[in-house]
Design a protein around this motif. Structure first.
Motif, PDB file in Angstrom:
ATOM      1  N   GLU A 165       9.998 -20.771  14.799  1.00 31.55           N
ATOM      2  CA  GLU A 165      10.580 -21.835  13.972  1.00 31.55           C
ATOM      3  C   GLU A 165      11.078 -21.284  12.642  1.00 31.55           C
ATOM      4  OE1 GLU A 165       9.364 -26.202  12.178  1.00 31.55           O
ATOM      5  OE2 GLU A 165       7.995 -24.510  11.968  1.00 31.55           O
TER       6      GLU A 165
ATOM      7  N   ARG B  26       6.529 -35.769  10.911  1.00 31.20           N
ATOM      8  CA  ARG B  26       6.708 -34.552  11.700  1.00 31.20           C
ATOM      9  C   ARG B  26       5.697 -34.452  12.828  1.00 31.20           C
ATOM     10  NH1 ARG B  26       7.999 -29.257   8.249  1.00 31.20           N
ATOM     11  NH2 ARG B  26       8.759 -28.633  10.307  1.00 31.20           N
TER      12      ARG B  26
ATOM     13  N   ASP C 123       7.824 -35.917  15.664  1.00 24.75           N
ATOM     14  CA  ASP C 123       9.218 -35.487  15.779  1.00 24.75           C
ATOM     15  C   ASP C 123       9.359 -34.543  16.976  1.00 24.75           C
ATOM     16  OD1 ASP C 123      11.790 -34.559  15.542  1.00 24.75           O
ATOM     17  OD2 ASP C 123      11.631 -33.988  13.426  1.00 24.75           O
TER      18      ASP C 123
ATOM     19  N   ASP D  29      10.449 -30.915  16.589  1.00 31.39           N
ATOM     20  CA  ASP D  29       9.573 -29.957  15.916  1.00 31.39           C
ATOM     21  C   ASP D  29       8.673 -29.280  16.943  1.00 31.39           C
ATOM     22  OD1 ASP D  29       7.728 -28.579  14.373  1.00 31.39           O
ATOM     23  OD2 ASP D  29       7.500 -30.172  12.897  1.00 31.39           O
TER      24      ASP D  29
ATOM     25  N   ARG E 176       4.872 -29.954  16.530  1.00 26.00           N
ATOM     26  CA  ARG E 176       4.422 -31.323  16.293  1.00 26.00           C
ATOM     27  C   ARG E 176       3.008 -31.575  16.817  1.00 26.00           C
ATOM     28  NH1 ARG E 176       8.032 -31.389  20.359  1.00 26.00           N
ATOM     29  NH2 ARG E 176       7.494 -32.420  22.323  1.00 26.00           N
TER      30      ARG E 176
ATOM     31  N   ARG F 278       0.682 -30.146  14.312  1.00 28.01           N
ATOM     32  CA  ARG F 278       0.689 -30.962  13.084  1.00 28.01           C
ATOM     33  C   ARG F 278      -0.128 -32.240  13.287  1.00 28.01           C
ATOM     34  NH1 ARG F 278       4.390 -28.305   9.969  1.00 28.01           N
ATOM     35  NH2 ARG F 278       6.224 -27.452  11.022  1.00 28.01           N
TER      36      ARG F 278
END
Length: 392
Positions: free
Chosen positions: A107, A364, A367, A370, A373, A376
């Protein structure tokens, strides 16, 4: 092309503004300034882009190291930058399931590619930060908020950089409602905007700091200091190493009517003296930042965090506490071992007196674009109350 770049004085805070010779095809050479937030050099090879420039053509030029100065319609210029982003996102699916760390590295590499390619689409700003493209918005106020007065010569910058200034100006106009504050907070360009409410929520759920003297290390907009002052703290001294953050926090204190109990200083870590409560929401990912704003998130090797922990005992008044806000995404990514905090606290002679944790609530986590995700969504943010360990 840059003819021996030299710093323009004074340069905008936290940005590089570098003189170079602007040589656009078919136009007379002239002196200009290249503005960058990431330390990029002025363009060494420059062509022109216009409303008929295709995304594939621009992508080929950018990949070859050639920058394009846009002449045409602002809407088309933005669409070209967006189209480049879509092309860069077209990657072969990776075989198997990448590890969390591999996904993180991928990323970040993708973000670097986007910066390098999209950042090669440039515009020129004239007197008073004016943008002479068809259907262009009035960017003058946004540029003054971000970079101060026009430097007196044409300024060349990337479209993504200009869009960042326009977005920050919109935040400044409408403000940000923050739980625990009586009035909206006003962010500033280049200063981390506290849109993740879990940090503030943990502070609001902690014991009230009534009558306490506060240090807020790495204050940013000043949000944590202001919440603590509105909850009854006697005074707050805040620090930040970024000049923009210092100015932003000072302005917000005046807007909130807290300037008589609040002081902010440009410092790396602690102010002088001791406090009853030292609060810090440090950068939580031990990786390399690319811009000044990145330094609110990325801390190379976790060095700043380690120095905060090591220096905290000397900044606490007798019986005082340090409140450390920290997410565990770095541990989920295997960028830090799970037991690192206990080891660092032991070396500093500190102990955890209490802790409170919460789950994330930012967008996020859901999302689908992403790749991180799911991690997260698992991240836990914890408020650690630290005190000097009893030596008896």
């Amino acid at each position: 092309m840059n003819g021996g770049a030299a710093e323009v004085a004074p340069a905008p805070a936290a940005a590089a503004l570098v003189r170079f010779e602007l040589r656009a095809p078919g136009e007379p050479a002239r002196e200009a300034a290249f503005l960058t937030e990431a330390g990029d050099p002025p363009p060494s090879s420059l062509g022109l882009a216009h409303d008929q420039t295709t995304a594939d053509g621009a992508l080929g030029a950018a990949k070859s190291g050639r920058s394009l100065l846009y002449r045409g319609n602002w809407k088309n210029a933005r669409q070209l930058v967006d189209a480049l982003g879509r092309r860069l996102a077209r990657r072969r699916p990776e075989k198997g399931s990448p590890s969390p760390l591999d996904a993180f590295r991928s990323e970040r590499a993708q973000r670097r590619r986007e910066h390098e390619v999209q950042g090669r689409i440039l515009v020129e700003l004239g007197p008073g930060w004016s943008l002479a493209l068809g259907a262009a918005p009035d960017v003058r106020e946004a540029c003054e908020l971000a970079w101060g007065p026009w430097p007196g010569l044409p300024v060349v910058l990337s479209i993504p950089t200009l869009l960042g200034a326009l977005g920050a100006a919109e935040w400044s106009r409408k403000g940000l409602a923050v739980p625990g504050l009586s009035r909206p907070l006003v962010p500033r360009y280049g200063v981390y905007t506290p849109t993740r409410s879990e940090y503030v929520r943990l502070i609001l759920e902690a014991p009230p700091p009534t009558g306490r003297r506060i240090f807020d290390v790495g204050t940013g907009t000043g949000v944590l200091a202001f919440v603590l002052l509105e909850r009854g703290a006697a005074s707050a001294v805040a620090t930040d190493r970024e000049p923009r953050a210092v100015a932003c926090a000072r302005d917000n204190a005046a807007r909130l009517g807290l300037q008589d109990r609040f002081r902010v200083e440009e410092r790396d870590l602690f102010p002088d003296g001791r406090a009853d409560l030292v609060v810090c929401n440090p950068p939580w990912i031990p990786d390399v930042p690319r811009t000044a704003l990145d330094r609110a998130v990325f801390d190379p090797g976790g060095e700043l965090l380690r120095r905060f922990i090591a220096g905290l005992p000397e900044r606490l008044a007798p019986g005082g506490e340090g409140w450390l806000l920290l997410g565990d995404l770095a541990e989920l990514l295997s960028l830090r071992p799970a037991d690192w905090l206990g080891d660092e606290l032991a070396r500093a002679g500190l102990e955890i007196r209490w802790r409170r944790s919460t789950s994330p609530d930012h967008r996020r986590t859901t999302d689908e674009r992403d790749p991180l995700r799911s991690l997260r969504a698992r991240e836990t943010t914890t408020l650690y109350a630290l005190g000097v360990r009893d030596q008896k």
